[in-house]
Design an enzyme around this catalytic site. Structure first.
Site, PDB file in Angstrom:
ATOM      1  N   ASN A   1       3.989   1.603  -0.820  1.00 49.21           N
ATOM      2  CA  ASN A   1       4.748   1.714  -2.071  1.00 49.21           C
ATOM      3  C   ASN A   1       3.873   2.295  -3.179  1.00 49.21           C
ATOM      4  O   ASN A   1       4.301   3.162  -3.950  1.00 49.21           O
ATOM      5  CB  ASN A   1       5.254   0.340  -2.514  1.00 49.21           C
ATOM      6  CG  ASN A   1       6.198  -0.297  -1.512  1.00 49.21           C
ATOM      7  OD1 ASN A   1       6.814   0.397  -0.704  1.00 49.21           O
ATOM      8  ND2 ASN A   1       6.330  -1.620  -1.562  1.00 49.21           N
TER       9      ASN A   1
ATOM     10  N   ASP B   1       4.474  -2.728  -7.496  1.00 44.05           N
ATOM     11  CA  ASP B   1       3.828  -1.589  -6.823  1.00 44.05           C
ATOM     12  C   ASP B   1       4.078  -0.298  -7.604  1.00 44.05           C
ATOM     13  O   ASP B   1       3.182   0.539  -7.753  1.00 44.05           O
ATOM     14  CB  ASP B   1       4.352  -1.439  -5.395  1.00 44.05           C
ATOM     15  CG  ASP B   1       4.064  -2.669  -4.555  1.00 44.05           C
ATOM     16  OD1 ASP B   1       3.064  -3.360  -4.822  1.00 44.05           O
ATOM     17  OD2 ASP B   1       4.862  -2.947  -3.629  1.00 44.05           O
TER      18      ASP B   1
ATOM     19  N   ASN C   1      -0.402 -10.259 -11.651  1.00 39.90           N
ATOM     20  CA  ASN C   1       0.700 -10.819 -12.428  1.00 39.90           C
ATOM     21  C   ASN C   1       0.281 -12.215 -12.904  1.00 39.90           C
ATOM     22  O   ASN C   1      -0.829 -12.679 -12.633  1.00 39.90           O
ATOM     23  CB  ASN C   1       2.016 -10.791 -11.630  1.00 39.90           C
ATOM     24  CG  ASN C   1       1.986 -11.707 -10.417  1.00 39.90           C
ATOM     25  OD1 ASN C   1       1.188 -12.653 -10.348  1.00 39.90           O
ATOM     26  ND2 ASN C   1       2.852 -11.440  -9.463  1.00 39.90           N
TER      27      ASN C   1
ATOM     28  N   GLY D   1       0.818  -1.205   0.000  1.00 41.33           N
ATOM     29  CA  GLY D   1       0.000   0.000   0.000  1.00 41.33           C
ATOM     30  C   GLY D   1       0.854   1.258   0.000  1.00 41.33           C
ATOM     31  O   GLY D   1       0.675   2.151  -0.840  1.00 41.33           O
TER      32      GLY D   1
ATOM     33  N   SER E   1      13.037   2.804  -4.111  1.00 40.33           N
ATOM     34  CA  SER E   1      13.464   2.632  -5.507  1.00 40.33           C
ATOM     35  C   SER E   1      12.464   3.233  -6.499  1.00 40.33           C
ATOM     36  O   SER E   1      12.676   3.164  -7.706  1.00 40.33           O
ATOM     37  CB  SER E   1      13.645   1.139  -5.813  1.00 40.33           C
ATOM     38  OG  SER E   1      12.383   0.490  -5.859  1.00 40.33           O
TER      39      SER E   1
HETATM   40  O1  RIB Z   1       5.513  -5.500  -3.006  1.00 39.11           O
HETATM   41  C1  RIB Z   1       6.629  -5.372  -2.174  1.00 39.11           C
HETATM   42  C2  RIB Z   1       6.213  -5.279  -0.742  1.00 39.11           C
HETATM   43  O2  RIB Z   1       5.620  -6.487  -0.359  1.00 39.11           O
HETATM   44  C3  RIB Z   1       7.346  -5.066   0.221  1.00 39.11           C
HETATM   45  O3  RIB Z   1       7.641  -3.709   0.416  1.00 39.11           O
HETATM   46  C4  RIB Z   1       6.882  -5.794   1.474  1.00 39.11           C
HETATM   47  O4  RIB Z   1       6.571  -4.916   2.510  1.00 39.11           O
HETATM   48  C5  RIB Z   1       5.649  -6.581   1.049  1.00 39.11           C
HETATM   49  O5  RIB Z   1       4.498  -6.016   1.504  1.00 39.11           O
END
Ligand code: RIB
Length: 299
Positions: A43, A244, A180, A41, A283
């Protein structure tokens, strides 16, 4: 006014560099360890904000996650409806192998607290033109989907991590499935990407499906569109958060431009850039970096 309301997880990512993913009964020395901000979330909210779209993040962190809240604010995410709870923040343990691939397990923590009142408050401020985004790392997703639809919003569901609970949700209410290949197979029983899209559209004809295929790019299918976008080839350091980044950039660009093809291209470029850096949220590239990357790839 936010264009995307993201009800999603926040995690503290404990990232271990490993020579290979640990096997049953094995104790493995890591070659590196660091703590990063993460959670699908968080991200995705940061990716949406970096892509230039107003986003409100709904969710919760514990005291140990104040720095995550500060980071979200610093990166342009509205956290008015992020709760600070007594429950510790969600935690994730990540293994990263030399190819940059990951294996993750999570502990939900505050992501599993009751969030209905927060969602209500966020939706009360909505106009109905927003997209409501969820992933599958929070509790109460069925109520969240129903609340958002009752408020007239479109709902995008990134079905990650995929499990039986995700499949038991009222999927007929979903406007955008973002999945995916593995998630698509779990959802439809198909392995061929075209057949996965056909199966999703066959069952949910009013929806759109965004099927990410890693190095093979992405497919987008809806009643109006049948599009594909190749992946950009880069040197991968850490693939964590690429999905994400893609999800956030895709929805943000779609909201801003209403152009599906441009949204796919921008999101593919952002995801490619993200795998060249370690960590998940850390990133996620800026929109300027994405535009520069696309300019170099166009020449
Ligand atoms: O999609 C990557 C994320 O999956 C990571 O940041 C980790 O926290 C998991 O939730």
């Amino acid at each position: 006014m936010s264009q995307i309301i993201n009800y999603g997880s926040c995690c503290i990512d404990h990232v271990f560099q490993v020579p290979h993913f640990v096997r049953a009964g094995e104790t493995l020395s890591s070659t590196g360890y660091a703590i990063f901000p993460g959670g699908k979330g968080l991200n995705q909210s940061i990716a949406i904000a970096e892509a230039g779209c107003a986003v409100t993040h709904v969710g919760a962190v514990g005291e140990d996650g104040r720095w995550l809240a500060e980071l979200m604010t610093a990166r342009g995410v509205d956290i008015t409806h992020l709760n600070l709870t007594d429950t510790p923040t969600g935690q994730a343990i990540l293994q990263i192998d030399p190819q940059g691939e990951n294996a993750i397990f999570i502990s939900g923590g505050a992501n599993l607290a009751a969030h209905e009142h927060l969602i209500d408050a966020a939706l009360n401020q909505a106009t109905g033109d927003e997209i409501f985004l969820i992933q599958n790392e929070t509790s109460g997703n069925e109520a969240a989907i129903r609340q958002a639809k009752a408020s007239g919003l479109q709902v995008a569901f990134n079905m990650a991590p995929m499990n039986a609970a995700a499949q038991a949700l009222p999927l007929a209410l979903i406007d955008y499935f973002i999945i995916n290949e593995t998630e698509g197979e779990a959802l439809t029983g198909k392995t061929d990407p075209t057949e996965i899209c056909d199966a999703v559209l066959g069952q949910y004809p009013k929806s759109a499906v965004v099927l990410t295929l890693g190095q093979s790019g992405v497919l987008f299918r809806s009643a109006e569109h049948n599009l594909s976008q190749p992946a950009y080839s880069v040197e991968a350091v850490d693939t964590t958060g690429a999905g994400d980044t893609f999800t956030g950039y895709f929805l943000a660009t779609l909201m801003k431009t209403k152009q599906v093809d441009l949204a796919l291209q921008t999101a593919a470029a952002a995801a490619a850039l993200s795998v060249t850096q370690p960590g998940a949220a850390t990133s996620i590239p800026t929109l300027q970096a994405v535009h520069q990357f696309l300019a170099t790839r166009a020449s």
